[in-house]
Design a protein around this motif. Structure first.
Motif, PDB file in Angstrom:
ATOM      1  N   LEU A  22       0.841  -1.189   0.000  1.00  0.00           N
ATOM      2  CA  LEU A  22       0.000   0.000   0.000  1.00  0.00           C
ATOM      3  C   LEU A  22       0.879   1.243   0.000  1.00  0.00           C
ATOM      4  O   LEU A  22       1.761   1.376   0.851  1.00  0.00           O
ATOM      5  CB  LEU A  22      -0.901  -0.002   1.244  1.00  0.00           C
ATOM      6  CG  LEU A  22      -1.867   1.144   1.396  1.00  0.00           C
ATOM      7  CD1 LEU A  22      -2.937   1.075   0.310  1.00  0.00           C
ATOM      8  CD2 LEU A  22      -2.523   1.109   2.759  1.00  0.00           C
ATOM      9  N   ALA A  23       0.654   2.129  -0.962  1.00  0.00           N
ATOM     10  CA  ALA A  23       1.380   3.401  -1.007  1.00  0.00           C
ATOM     11  C   ALA A  23       0.627   4.379  -0.112  1.00  0.00           C
ATOM     12  O   ALA A  23      -0.344   5.010  -0.541  1.00  0.00           O
ATOM     13  CB  ALA A  23       1.483   3.909  -2.434  1.00  0.00           C
ATOM     14  N   THR A  24       1.041   4.489   1.133  1.00  0.00           N
ATOM     15  CA  THR A  24       0.292   5.301   2.099  1.00  0.00           C
ATOM     16  C   THR A  24       0.310   6.783   1.754  1.00  0.00           C
ATOM     17  O   THR A  24      -0.628   7.496   2.102  1.00  0.00           O
ATOM     18  CB  THR A  24       0.840   5.094   3.528  1.00  0.00           C
ATOM     19  OG1 THR A  24       2.250   5.321   3.520  1.00  0.00           O
ATOM     20  CG2 THR A  24       0.543   3.696   4.013  1.00  0.00           C
ATOM     21  N   GLU A  25       1.321   7.247   1.048  1.00  0.00           N
ATOM     22  CA  GLU A  25       1.361   8.666   0.673  1.00  0.00           C
ATOM     23  C   GLU A  25       0.310   8.993  -0.386  1.00  0.00           C
ATOM     24  O   GLU A  25      -0.063  10.145  -0.554  1.00  0.00           O
ATOM     25  CB  GLU A  25       2.758   9.083   0.194  1.00  0.00           C
ATOM     26  CG  GLU A  25       3.213   8.438  -1.094  1.00  0.00           C
ATOM     27  CD  GLU A  25       3.868   7.070  -0.906  1.00  0.00           C
ATOM     28  OE1 GLU A  25       4.254   6.477  -1.915  1.00  0.00           O
ATOM     29  OE2 GLU A  25       3.968   6.601   0.236  1.00  0.00           O
ATOM     30  N   LYS A  26      -0.172   7.986  -1.095  1.00  0.00           N
ATOM     31  CA  LYS A  26      -1.206   8.191  -2.113  1.00  0.00           C
ATOM     32  C   LYS A  26      -2.593   7.795  -1.626  1.00  0.00           C
ATOM     33  O   LYS A  26      -3.571   7.982  -2.334  1.00  0.00           O
ATOM     34  CB  LYS A  26      -0.896   7.366  -3.358  1.00  0.00           C
ATOM     35  CG  LYS A  26       0.378   7.769  -4.063  1.00  0.00           C
ATOM     36  CD  LYS A  26       0.580   6.890  -5.280  1.00  0.00           C
ATOM     37  CE  LYS A  26       1.854   7.222  -6.003  1.00  0.00           C
ATOM     38  NZ  LYS A  26       2.045   6.355  -7.173  1.00  0.00           N
ATOM     39  N   THR A  27      -2.695   7.242  -0.448  1.00  0.00           N
ATOM     40  CA  THR A  27      -3.961   6.719   0.047  1.00  0.00           C
ATOM     41  C   THR A  27      -4.822   7.827   0.613  1.00  0.00           C
ATOM     42  O   THR A  27      -4.366   8.637   1.418  1.00  0.00           O
ATOM     43  CB  THR A  27      -3.712   5.651   1.136  1.00  0.00           C
ATOM     44  OG1 THR A  27      -2.887   4.632   0.582  1.00  0.00           O
ATOM     45  CG2 THR A  27      -5.013   5.042   1.611  1.00  0.00           C
ATOM     46  N   ILE A  81      -2.753   7.850   8.515  1.00  0.00           N
ATOM     47  CA  ILE A  81      -3.586   8.396   7.444  1.00  0.00           C
ATOM     48  C   ILE A  81      -4.826   9.000   8.074  1.00  0.00           C
ATOM     49  O   ILE A  81      -5.451   8.385   8.938  1.00  0.00           O
ATOM     50  CB  ILE A  81      -4.001   7.304   6.441  1.00  0.00           C
ATOM     51  CG1 ILE A  81      -2.771   6.657   5.826  1.00  0.00           C
ATOM     52  CG2 ILE A  81      -4.898   7.870   5.360  1.00  0.00           C
ATOM     53  CD1 ILE A  81      -3.086   5.465   4.957  1.00  0.00           C
ATOM     54  N   GLN A  82      -5.184  10.209   7.639  1.00  0.00           N
ATOM     55  CA  GLN A  82      -6.397  10.867   8.118  1.00  0.00           C
ATOM     56  C   GLN A  82      -7.484  10.790   7.060  1.00  0.00           C
ATOM     57  O   GLN A  82      -7.203  10.926   5.871  1.00  0.00           O
ATOM     58  CB  GLN A  82      -6.120  12.346   8.415  1.00  0.00           C
ATOM     59  CG  GLN A  82      -5.879  12.622   9.846  1.00  0.00           C
ATOM     60  CD  GLN A  82      -5.887  14.119  10.120  1.00  0.00           C
ATOM     61  OE1 GLN A  82      -5.821  14.929   9.219  1.00  0.00           O
ATOM     62  NE2 GLN A  82      -5.966  14.465  11.376  1.00  0.00           N
TER      63      GLN A  82
END
Length: 172
Positions: free
Chosen positions: A8-13, A36-37
Motif C-alpha cells: 500500500l502506497a500510504t502517501e497516495k492513500t 492516514i487521516q
C-alpha cells in the motif's frame, strides 16, 4: 496484502467515510508506521465525493469551472452584433458538458433548489451572451431565444434512460 505480494502506497492513500449517519468525520488510522487521516471531500474519477454524498462540493466546483470557461469563450464574441453560429454552438455546448459530467451519479442532488439555481446561473450567463441581451432579460426568455434546455433536464433524462436500461437488463 503482504501474503498476496501487494503493498500500500500510504502517501497516495485517501480515505472518506460516507453515509447519512453521524460518525466522526476526521479519523486517524495507523497503517504500519504511517498515519492516514480521513478527508471531508475526495476526488474520484473527476467527481467530488463528500461525507454526506450530497455532491455539494462537486456542483460548486463544476459550476465555477463552467463559469470560467463561459467567460473565456464569451470573449470570442463581439458585444454589438449577433455571434456566428459556430461560436454560438461552441458556447452552448461546452458549459453544459462541464456541468453535466457524470451526472448519472449525482442526479439526486438536483432535487435541491440551491444546486439547480447554481448551475442555472452559469447557463444563464452563457445564454445571455449568445443572444446578446442585457442581464434584465428573464432566464426563460434567454434560454428559449438561445435554443437551450434547462440544465437539469438533460441530467434527469440521462438518469431516466439508465434506470430503464437497468430494468430491461433485470427482466431479460
Amino acid at each position: 496484502m503482504d501474503s498476496h505480494g501487494l503493498s500500500l502506497a500510504t502517501e497516495k492513500t485517501e480515505i472518506l467515510f460516507a453515509g447519512r449517519k453521524m460518525i466522526p468525520i476526521i479519523i486517524e488510522m495507523k497503517i504500519d508506521t504511517e498515519t492516514i487521516q480521513t478527508k471531508r471531500v475526495l476526488k474520484q474519477l473527476g467527481v467530488m465525493l463528500d461525507t454526506k454524498l450530497i455532491f455539494c462540493e462537486h456542483i460548486r466546483k463544476t459550476s465555477d469551472e463552467a463559469a470560467t470557461v463561459t467567460t473565456a469563450l464569451s470573449s470570442l464574441m463581439a458585444d454589438v452584433k449577433i455571434p456566428k453560429p459556430c461560436k454560438r454552438q461552441l458556447l452552448m455546448t461546452v458549459a453544459p458538458k462541464i456541468l453535466l459530467y457524470d451526472s448519472e451519479i449525482w442526479t439526486e442532488a438536483l432535487k435541491m433548489k440551491k444546486f439547480r439555481q447554481r448551475m442555472a446561473s452559469v447557463q444563464l450567463s452563457g445564454a445571455l451572451r449568445v443572444v446578446c441581451s442585457y442581464h434584465t432579460v428573464s432566464e426563460s426568455a434567454a434560454l428559449v431565444i438561445a435554443g437551450i434546455m434547462l440544465i437539469d433536464l438533460p441530467a434527469l433524462e440521462k438518469d431516466v434512460y439508465i434506470r430503464q436500461f437497468q430494468i430491461k437488463k433485470r427482466n431479460s
